[in-house]
Design a protein around this motif. Structure first.
Motif, mmCIF file in Angstrom:
data_model
loop_
_atom_site.group_PDB
_atom_site.id
_atom_site.type_symbol
_atom_site.label_atom_id
_atom_site.label_comp_id
_atom_site.label_asym_id
_atom_site.label_seq_id
_atom_site.Cartn_x
_atom_site.Cartn_y
_atom_site.Cartn_z
ATOM 1 N N PRO A 77 17.225 -9.489 -0.103
ATOM 2 C CA PRO A 77 16.491 -10.066 1.035
ATOM 3 C C PRO A 77 16.719 -9.345 2.363
ATOM 4 C CG PRO A 77 17.471 -11.805 -0.287
ATOM 5 C CD PRO A 77 17.998 -10.501 -0.829
ATOM 6 N N ARG A 78 17.871 -8.705 2.550
ATOM 7 C CA ARG A 78 18.170 -8.002 3.804
ATOM 8 C C ARG A 78 17.774 -6.533 3.773
ATOM 9 N NH1 ARG A 78 18.608 -10.127 8.248
ATOM 10 N NH2 ARG A 78 20.333 -8.871 8.988
ATOM 11 N N ASP A 79 17.176 -6.047 2.690
ATOM 12 C CA ASP A 79 16.729 -4.657 2.596
ATOM 13 C C ASP A 79 15.343 -4.539 3.219
ATOM 14 O OD1 ASP A 79 19.034 -3.739 1.374
ATOM 15 O OD2 ASP A 79 18.272 -4.046 -0.651
ATOM 16 N N LEU A 80 15.304 -4.129 4.484
ATOM 17 C CA LEU A 80 14.071 -4.156 5.276
ATOM 18 C C LEU A 80 13.627 -2.786 5.788
ATOM 19 C CD1 LEU A 80 15.133 -7.285 7.367
ATOM 20 C CD2 LEU A 80 13.592 -7.243 5.391
ATOM 21 N N THR A 81 14.402 -1.746 5.503
ATOM 22 C CA THR A 81 14.109 -0.429 6.065
ATOM 23 C C THR A 81 12.733 0.110 5.671
ATOM 24 O OG1 THR A 81 16.482 0.039 6.142
ATOM 25 C CG2 THR A 81 14.981 1.911 6.369
ATOM 26 N N PRO A 82 12.345 0.053 4.381
ATOM 27 C CA PRO A 82 11.011 0.571 4.040
ATOM 28 C C PRO A 82 9.882 -0.206 4.722
ATOM 29 C CG PRO A 82 12.356 0.361 2.075
ATOM 30 C CD PRO A 82 13.095 -0.322 3.186
ATOM 31 N N ASP A 83 10.048 -1.511 4.857
ATOM 32 C CA ASP A 83 9.022 -2.328 5.494
ATOM 33 C C ASP A 83 8.860 -1.949 6.963
ATOM 34 O OD1 ASP A 83 8.801 -4.234 3.088
ATOM 35 O OD2 ASP A 83 10.916 -4.337 3.626
ATOM 36 N N ALA A 84 9.994 -1.768 7.648
ATOM 37 C CA ALA A 84 9.952 -1.370 9.056
ATOM 38 C C ALA A 84 9.367 0.038 9.201
ATOM 39 C CB ALA A 84 11.355 -1.425 9.656
ATOM 40 N N THR A 85 9.710 0.921 8.277
ATOM 41 C CA THR A 85 9.189 2.288 8.327
ATOM 42 C C THR A 85 7.679 2.283 8.145
ATOM 43 O OG1 THR A 85 11.284 3.152 7.492
ATOM 44 C CG2 THR A 85 9.349 4.586 7.296
ATOM 45 N N LEU A 86 7.207 1.556 7.145
ATOM 46 C CA LEU A 86 5.757 1.489 6.902
ATOM 47 C C LEU A 86 5.012 0.925 8.109
ATOM 48 C CD1 LEU A 86 5.760 0.306 3.184
ATOM 49 C CD2 LEU A 86 4.943 2.527 4.044
ATOM 50 N N ALA A 87 5.653 0.031 8.849
ATOM 51 C CA ALA A 87 5.006 -0.582 10.015
ATOM 52 C C ALA A 87 4.823 0.408 11.164
ATOM 53 C CB ALA A 87 5.813 -1.782 10.494
ATOM 54 N N VAL A 88 5.640 1.473 11.217
ATOM 55 C CA VAL A 88 5.564 2.375 12.375
ATOM 56 C C VAL A 88 4.987 3.759 12.068
ATOM 57 C CG1 VAL A 88 7.495 1.196 13.510
ATOM 58 C CG2 VAL A 88 7.929 3.291 12.207
ATOM 59 N N ILE A 89 4.799 4.097 10.797
ATOM 60 C CA ILE A 89 4.289 5.437 10.495
ATOM 61 C C ILE A 89 2.763 5.474 10.565
ATOM 62 C CG2 ILE A 89 6.283 6.166 9.134
ATOM 63 C CD1 ILE A 89 4.652 5.576 6.593
ATOM 64 N N ASP A 90 2.243 6.687 10.790
ATOM 65 C CA ASP A 90 0.805 6.923 10.801
ATOM 66 C C ASP A 90 0.297 7.277 9.405
ATOM 67 O OD1 ASP A 90 0.834 6.724 13.670
ATOM 68 O OD2 ASP A 90 1.553 8.796 13.738
ATOM 69 N N LYS A 91 1.119 8.016 8.654
ATOM 70 C CA LYS A 91 0.759 8.460 7.309
ATOM 71 C C LYS A 91 1.984 8.375 6.423
ATOM 72 C CE LYS A 91 -2.166 12.315 8.818
ATOM 73 N NZ LYS A 91 -2.321 13.757 8.710
ATOM 74 N N GLU A 92 1.789 7.980 5.190
ATOM 75 C CA GLU A 92 2.863 7.999 4.216
ATOM 76 C C GLU A 92 2.891 9.359 3.516
ATOM 77 O OE1 GLU A 92 4.705 5.192 0.656
ATOM 78 O OE2 GLU A 92 2.820 4.605 1.625
ATOM 79 N N VAL A 93 4.075 9.783 3.108
ATOM 80 C CA VAL A 93 4.263 10.995 2.313
ATOM 81 C C VAL A 93 4.889 10.532 0.986
ATOM 82 C CG1 VAL A 93 5.303 13.301 2.196
ATOM 83 C CG2 VAL A 93 4.632 12.343 4.417
ATOM 84 N N PRO A 94 4.066 10.008 0.084
ATOM 85 C CA PRO A 94 4.602 9.354 -1.118
ATOM 86 C C PRO A 94 5.352 10.276 -2.058
ATOM 87 C CG PRO A 94 2.210 9.519 -1.228
ATOM 88 C CD PRO A 94 2.611 9.957 0.142
ATOM 89 N N GLY A 95 5.030 11.561 -2.060
ATOM 90 C CA GLY A 95 5.691 12.484 -2.974
ATOM 91 C C GLY A 95 7.196 12.539 -2.788
ATOM 92 N N MET A 96 7.663 12.363 -1.566
ATOM 93 C CA MET A 96 9.109 12.425 -1.321
ATOM 94 C C MET A 96 9.829 11.248 -1.974
ATOM 95 S SD MET A 96 9.594 14.024 2.456
ATOM 96 C CE MET A 96 9.488 15.798 2.609
ATOM 97 N N GLY A 97 9.317 10.047 -1.769
ATOM 98 C CA GLY A 97 9.922 8.878 -2.407
ATOM 99 C C GLY A 97 9.838 8.956 -3.922
ATOM 100 N N GLU A 98 8.697 9.415 -4.413
ATOM 101 C CA GLU A 98 8.519 9.557 -5.860
ATOM 102 C C GLU A 98 9.513 10.562 -6.433
ATOM 103 O OE1 GLU A 98 4.432 10.727 -6.065
ATOM 104 O OE2 GLU A 98 3.714 8.744 -5.459
ATOM 105 N N ALA A 99 9.684 11.694 -5.761
ATOM 106 C CA ALA A 99 10.608 12.730 -6.236
ATOM 107 C C ALA A 99 12.049 12.218 -6.244
ATOM 108 C CB ALA A 99 10.487 13.987 -5.376
ATOM 109 N N MET A 100 12.425 11.505 -5.183
ATOM 110 C CA MET A 100 13.789 10.972 -5.126
ATOM 111 C C MET A 100 14.027 9.983 -6.259
ATOM 112 S SD MET A 100 14.702 10.658 -1.051
ATOM 113 C CE MET A 100 13.361 9.547 -0.614
ATOM 114 N N ARG A 101 13.074 9.079 -6.491
ATOM 115 C CA ARG A 101 13.238 8.098 -7.574
ATOM 116 C C ARG A 101 13.264 8.778 -8.939
ATOM 117 N NH1 ARG A 101 10.930 4.901 -3.707
ATOM 118 N NH2 ARG A 101 8.822 5.661 -4.012
ATOM 119 N N ARG A 102 12.415 9.774 -9.135
ATOM 120 C CA ARG A 102 12.363 10.479 -10.421
ATOM 121 C C ARG A 102 13.700 11.138 -10.729
ATOM 122 N NH1 ARG A 102 8.596 13.972 -9.293
ATOM 123 N NH2 ARG A 102 10.098 15.571 -8.715
#
Length: 163
Positions: A77-102
């Motif tokens: 419930p206290r993990d809010l960083t991605p939500d806050a990031t999505l609220a302030v960015i203009d564009k997402e770069v999904p490949g970076m998150g995907e690569a890290m998870r992979r």
């Protein structure tokens, strides 16, 4: 081009002085491999408004090229960083998150519950990293080779990528 970077540690315990910020220190150590200059660091609590405000200040006020966050990327419930990031960015770069998870999934099945995101605000690249030194090492090592090129493109480099 020297990369001007900022590190934001998102941790309730860290912000209260109850835990040493080993993850932020690991980011700073790893950034030396690409000759980045860390111009700002801070430890803040897991609060959406505080995270958003700090991201905006680092991107718009300090005009940093790169912001790396550590902490708050999971599903508690206290993990809010991605939500806050999505609220302030203009564009997402999904490949970076995907690569890290992979890459992390080859090490731990817990990688699949990471919600880390990466994106662009203005001329700044923002990347969320896990909140442990081990998680930082595993994830940052995946995107580190692409950071300089990504930042050059974000800031208007018009050279062909496949030269």
């Amino acid at each position: 081009m020297a990369i001007r970077a900022g590190v934001i540690t998102v941790s309730d315990k860290g912000s209260r002085g109850e835990r040493e910020d080993l993850s932020g220190k690991e980011i700073i150590r790893m950034l030396s491999a690409i000759d980045a200059i860390v111009e700002a660091t801070v430890i803040i609590p897991d609060e959406t408004v505080e995270i958003e405000k700090t991201l905006i200040d680092y991107a718009d006020g300090k005009k940093l090229d790169l912001i790396l966050t550590t902490g708050g990327t999971g599903v508690s419930p206290r993990d809010l960083t991605p939500d806050a990031t999505l609220a302030v960015i203009d564009k997402e770069v999904p490949g970076m998150g995907e690569a890290m998870r992979r890459e992390s999934a080859a090490i731990t099945p817990h990688a699949m519950i990471s919600r880390a995101v990466a994106g662009i605000r203005g001329r700044t690249l923002i990347v969320n990293l896990p909140g442990s030194p081990k998680g930082v090492r595993e994830n940052l090592s995946v995107v580190l080779p692409a950071l300089k090129h990504a930042i050059e493109k974000i800031q208007g480099d018009d050279r062909d990528c496949a030269v």
